[in-house]
Design an enzyme around this catalytic site. Structure first.
Site, PDB file in Angstrom:
ATOM      1  N   HIS A 118       0.853  -1.198   0.000  1.00  0.00           N
ATOM      2  CA  HIS A 118       0.000   0.000   0.000  1.00  0.00           C
ATOM      3  C   HIS A 118       0.881   1.237   0.000  1.00  0.00           C
ATOM      4  O   HIS A 118       1.971   1.239   0.577  1.00  0.00           O
ATOM      5  CB  HIS A 118      -0.898   0.015   1.245  1.00  0.00           C
ATOM      6  CG  HIS A 118      -2.073   0.926   1.106  1.00  0.00           C
ATOM      7  ND1 HIS A 118      -2.019   2.263   1.414  1.00  0.00           N
ATOM      8  CD2 HIS A 118      -3.316   0.691   0.648  1.00  0.00           C
ATOM      9  CE1 HIS A 118      -3.201   2.813   1.175  1.00  0.00           C
ATOM     10  NE2 HIS A 118      -4.008   1.882   0.702  1.00  0.00           N
ATOM     11  N   ASP A 159      -7.965  -5.240  -0.645  1.00  0.00           N
ATOM     12  CA  ASP A 159      -8.346  -6.042  -1.821  1.00  0.00           C
ATOM     13  C   ASP A 159      -7.984  -7.510  -1.708  1.00  0.00           C
ATOM     14  O   ASP A 159      -8.326  -8.291  -2.596  1.00  0.00           O
ATOM     15  CB  ASP A 159      -7.665  -5.454  -3.067  1.00  0.00           C
ATOM     16  CG  ASP A 159      -8.189  -4.061  -3.370  1.00  0.00           C
ATOM     17  OD1 ASP A 159      -7.375  -3.137  -3.555  1.00  0.00           O
ATOM     18  OD2 ASP A 159      -9.420  -3.894  -3.374  1.00  0.00           O
TER      19      ASP A 159
HETATM   20  C1  SDX Z   1      -5.976   0.284  -3.143  1.00  0.00           C
HETATM   21  O1  SDX Z   1      -4.234   4.679  -1.874  1.00  0.00           O
HETATM   22  C2  SDX Z   1      -5.219   4.068  -1.397  1.00  0.00           C
HETATM   23  O2  SDX Z   1      -5.721   4.389  -0.308  1.00  0.00           O
HETATM   24  C3  SDX Z   1      -5.767   2.933  -2.249  1.00  0.00           C
HETATM   25  C4  SDX Z   1      -6.817   2.070  -1.589  1.00  0.00           C
HETATM   26  C5  SDX Z   1      -8.107   2.809  -1.396  1.00  0.00           C
HETATM   27  O3  SDX Z   1      -8.900   2.404  -0.530  1.00  0.00           O
HETATM   28  O4  SDX Z   1      -8.373   3.742  -2.175  1.00  0.00           O
HETATM   29  O5  SDX Z   1      -6.360   1.577  -0.350  1.00  0.00           O
HETATM   30  C6  SDX Z   1      -7.174   0.880  -2.490  1.00  0.00           C
HETATM   31  O6  SDX Z   1      -5.659   0.662  -4.242  1.00  0.00           O
HETATM   32  C7  SDX Z   1      -5.155  -0.720  -2.387  1.00  0.00           C
HETATM   33  C8  SDX Z   1      -3.904  -1.199  -3.201  1.00  0.00           C
HETATM   34  C9  SDX Z   1      -4.395  -2.245  -4.196  1.00  0.00           C
HETATM   35  N1  SDX Z   1      -3.280  -2.624  -5.114  1.00  0.00           N
HETATM   36  C10 SDX Z   1      -2.717  -3.821  -5.016  1.00  0.00           C
HETATM   37  O7  SDX Z   1      -2.949  -4.644  -4.135  1.00  0.00           O
HETATM   38  C11 SDX Z   1      -1.741  -4.120  -6.155  1.00  0.00           C
HETATM   39  C12 SDX Z   1      -0.483  -4.761  -5.579  1.00  0.00           C
HETATM   40  N2  SDX Z   1       0.173  -3.754  -4.789  1.00  0.00           N
HETATM   41  C13 SDX Z   1       1.201  -2.982  -5.418  1.00  0.00           C
HETATM   42  O8  SDX Z   1       1.128  -2.801  -6.777  1.00  0.00           O
HETATM   43  C14 SDX Z   1       1.696  -1.841  -4.576  1.00  0.00           C
HETATM   44  O9  SDX Z   1       1.810  -2.267  -3.290  1.00  0.00           O
HETATM   45  C15 SDX Z   1       0.959  -0.533  -4.605  1.00  0.00           C
HETATM   46  C16 SDX Z   1       0.693  -0.074  -5.998  1.00  0.00           C
HETATM   47  C17 SDX Z   1      -0.317  -0.615  -3.853  1.00  0.00           C
HETATM   48  C18 SDX Z   1       1.893   0.449  -3.964  1.00  0.00           C
HETATM   49  O10 SDX Z   1       3.046   0.437  -4.781  1.00  0.00           O
HETATM   50  P1  SDX Z   1       4.335   1.217  -4.316  1.00  0.00           P
HETATM   51  O11 SDX Z   1       3.993   2.643  -4.135  1.00  0.00           O
HETATM   52  O12 SDX Z   1       5.490   0.869  -5.200  1.00  0.00           O
HETATM   53  O13 SDX Z   1       4.566   0.556  -2.896  1.00  0.00           O
HETATM   54  P2  SDX Z   1       5.792   0.795  -2.018  1.00  0.00           P
HETATM   55  O14 SDX Z   1       6.488   2.065  -2.357  1.00  0.00           O
HETATM   56  O15 SDX Z   1       5.361   0.584  -0.605  1.00  0.00           O
HETATM   57  O16 SDX Z   1       6.749  -0.433  -2.459  1.00  0.00           O
HETATM   58  C19 SDX Z   1       7.885  -0.670  -1.682  1.00  0.00           C
HETATM   59  C20 SDX Z   1       8.600  -1.811  -2.368  1.00  0.00           C
HETATM   60  C21 SDX Z   1       8.858  -1.569  -3.848  1.00  0.00           C
HETATM   61  O17 SDX Z   1      10.050  -2.256  -4.148  1.00  0.00           O
HETATM   62  P3  SDX Z   1      11.433  -1.367  -4.250  1.00  0.00           P
HETATM   63  O18 SDX Z   1      11.180  -0.320  -5.311  1.00  0.00           O
HETATM   64  O19 SDX Z   1      11.631  -0.764  -2.879  1.00  0.00           O
HETATM   65  O20 SDX Z   1      12.488  -2.401  -4.624  1.00  0.00           O
HETATM   66  O21 SDX Z   1       7.787  -3.006  -2.302  1.00  0.00           O
HETATM   67  C22 SDX Z   1       7.539  -3.461  -3.616  1.00  0.00           C
HETATM   68  C23 SDX Z   1       7.738  -2.296  -4.554  1.00  0.00           C
HETATM   69  O22 SDX Z   1       8.153  -2.773  -5.827  1.00  0.00           O
HETATM   70  N3  SDX Z   1       6.136  -3.900  -3.630  1.00  0.00           N
HETATM   71  C24 SDX Z   1       5.756  -5.144  -3.895  1.00  0.00           C
HETATM   72  C25 SDX Z   1       4.355  -5.121  -3.761  1.00  0.00           C
HETATM   73  N4  SDX Z   1       3.947  -3.896  -3.433  1.00  0.00           N
HETATM   74  C26 SDX Z   1       5.060  -3.135  -3.349  1.00  0.00           C
HETATM   75  N5  SDX Z   1       6.432  -6.250  -4.227  1.00  0.00           N
HETATM   76  C27 SDX Z   1       5.702  -7.370  -4.446  1.00  0.00           C
HETATM   77  N6  SDX Z   1       4.344  -7.433  -4.341  1.00  0.00           N
HETATM   78  C28 SDX Z   1       3.640  -6.326  -3.990  1.00  0.00           C
HETATM   79  N7  SDX Z   1       2.332  -6.380  -3.896  1.00  0.00           N
END
Ligand code: SDX
Length: 392
Positions: free
Chosen positions: A270, A327
């Site tokens: 998130h 989700d």
């Molecule tokens: C919603 O914003 C909101 O409030 C949204 C929401 C709402 O109610 O409106 O809560 C609803 O959209 C929830 C999120 C739903 N999406 C997913 O579940 C999709 C899977 N999650 C990811 O794509 C991701 O976690 C995001 C898009 C949600 C956030 O992405 P970020 O901004 O890259 O997350 P981060 O900065 O915390 O990531 C830190 C690290 C990164 O790696 P590095 O660049 O540090 O090497 O963790 C990795 C990311 O690549 N990472 C993941 C991951 N999520 C983040 N690696 C593997 N699997 C994952 N799910």
């Protein structure tokens, strides 16, 4: 850094706006709606009550709630010509494609409530959007399965009405299952609002130009559809089904950690929560309650539980502070209720419409409000002279 743009109304914060609706503490996993914890609202309140709270700052009295619910029920019907709009889509159109189109078209039918300078018209438009989203979503589902549209039955609750319009058929009486109705109403509460997420920021930015509320909500629906945002509930269940049995979990955990693999664990991570999403806690509990009550089960739930357990013990996920989000489990329940995965994000949009219109109203009613105008860090070429094509 919260929203996608830095709007600086004279103070140095990186916040995109000021708001009194929702507070999130991402480190502690706290979510409050006008001060009330999401867990208490989900367990003790109703979606209509939360909608009133978000729109009117306070929880309603019994009389206020009755009046609000009655007002919303007066707007559940859709202009009859809009039913024709659906027939322009292919039967296999994604429900979110239909909702983007139909909601955007509402301003052509309800232009009497597009005068955003008039607070009364703004509230009518808000009530129309909240009331019509279940009808629009149910019609999208009916169209996809080739069944006739059902008109709303306002003797039912907001959520019961939606269930009947979705799963009822003219040839049979439809009995709303109270367990399903309560579970879905709770799921709507969990999705109602969430501070300045991508789709809410989209609604605010669109609204800041003075666009009509129907167009603003259509913009929010478009943004929510993305798999990184609201589309994750559909992607999460598809992922859990693809994993199938728990013995295949390590393979997917490894892929999620592999920087060369674009795969991410859907329903995990998130932008703000670096702790357990409190909505996921309630969602997991609700799965258990619904399954126990209906005497059903789904091996996918077991896979989800084991995936969570393994991921939360893995140092990559611990280091990146990746936890299940809203989700991760929602699709398990929605599937058990009978919704196809393609309807999951449409349900998210239905519920989030309450937050979108509340946030839009908050912004529009601020006399200091200005058009949003994100800036950029320019990293392109410095100024240079044009070279005619013959000399290039
Ligand atoms: C919603 O914003 C909101 O409030 C949204 C929401 C709402 O109610 O409106 O809560 C609803 O959209 C929830 C999120 C739903 N999406 C997913 O579940 C999709 C899977 N999650 C990811 O794509 C991701 O976690 C995001 C898009 C949600 C956030 O992405 P970020 O901004 O890259 O997350 P981060 O900065 O915390 O990531 C830190 C690290 C990164 O790696 P590095 O660049 O540090 O090497 O963790 C990795 C990311 O690549 N990472 C993941 C991951 N999520 C983040 N690696 C593997 N699997 C994952 N799910």
């Amino acid at each position: 850094q919260t929203g996608m743009f830095t709007y600086d109304p004279g103070f140095t914060s990186t916040a995109s706006c000021e708001s009194t609706l929702t507070y999130i503490d991402g480190d502690e996993g706290v979510l409050l709606h006008r001060g009330y914890p999401i867990g208490q609202l989900a367990e003790q309140s109703s979606f209509m009550e939360v909608a009133y709270l978000l729109l009117n700052h306070e929880l309603p009295s019994a009389a206020e709630l009755d009046k609000f619910t009655y007002t919303i029920s007066r707007h559940t019907m859709l202009h009859e010509q809009l039913a024709q709009f659906y027939r322009g889509f292919r039967r296999d159109a994604h429900p979110m494609a239909i909702m983007c189109g139909v909601v955007g078209a509402l301003s052509a039918f309800y232009h009497d409530s597009t005068d955003i300078a008039d607070p009364h018209q703004r509230m009518i438009a808000s009530h129309r959007l909240i009331a019509k989203m279940p009808t629009i979503a149910a019609m999208a589902y009916k169209y996809s399965v080739g069944q006739p549209f059902l008109y709303p039955d306002n003797s039912l609750s907001y959520t019961g009405n939606f269930l009947r319009m979705t799963f009822g058929v003219p040839a049979e009486p439809y009995e709303v299952n109270p367990v399903v109705e309560r579970a879905l109403d709770r799921i709507f509460i969990l999705h109602a609002d969430h501070e300045q997420n991508a789709s809410t920021s989209t609604v605010r930015l669109a609204g800041s130009s003075g666009a009509n509320p129907f167009a603003c909500i259509a913009a929010g629906i478009a943004c929510l559809w993305g798999p990184a945002h609201g589309g994750a509930n559909e992607a999460a269940l598809n992922m859990l089904r693809e994993i199938g049995t728990p013995d295949r979990i390590p393979e997917y955990i490894a892929r999620a950690k592999d920087k060369n693999d674009p795969f991410r664990l859907m329903g995990f991570g998130h932008r703000v929560y670096k702790n357990y999403d409190p909505r996921a806690t309630v969602m997991q509990k609700t799965v258990r309650e619904v399954f126990d009550s209906l005497g059903v089960s789904d091996p996918v739930f077991e896979t989800a539980l084991q995936l969570e357990e393994i991921a939360l013990k893995d140092e990559y996920f611990a280091e990146k502070k990746l936890f299940p989000n809203v989700d991760f489990y929602s699709g398990v329940i929605l599937s058990a209720i009978g919704f196809p995965t393609t309807m999951f994000t449409a349900l998210f949009a239905l519920a989030r419409t309450v937050g979108w219109v509340a946030q839009w109203n908050e912004m529009i009613s601020d006399p200091e409000q200005k058009i949003g105008r994100p800036r950029q860090l320019y990293t392109g070429p410095t100024q240079r002279d044009y070279v005619p094509v013959g000399e290039r």
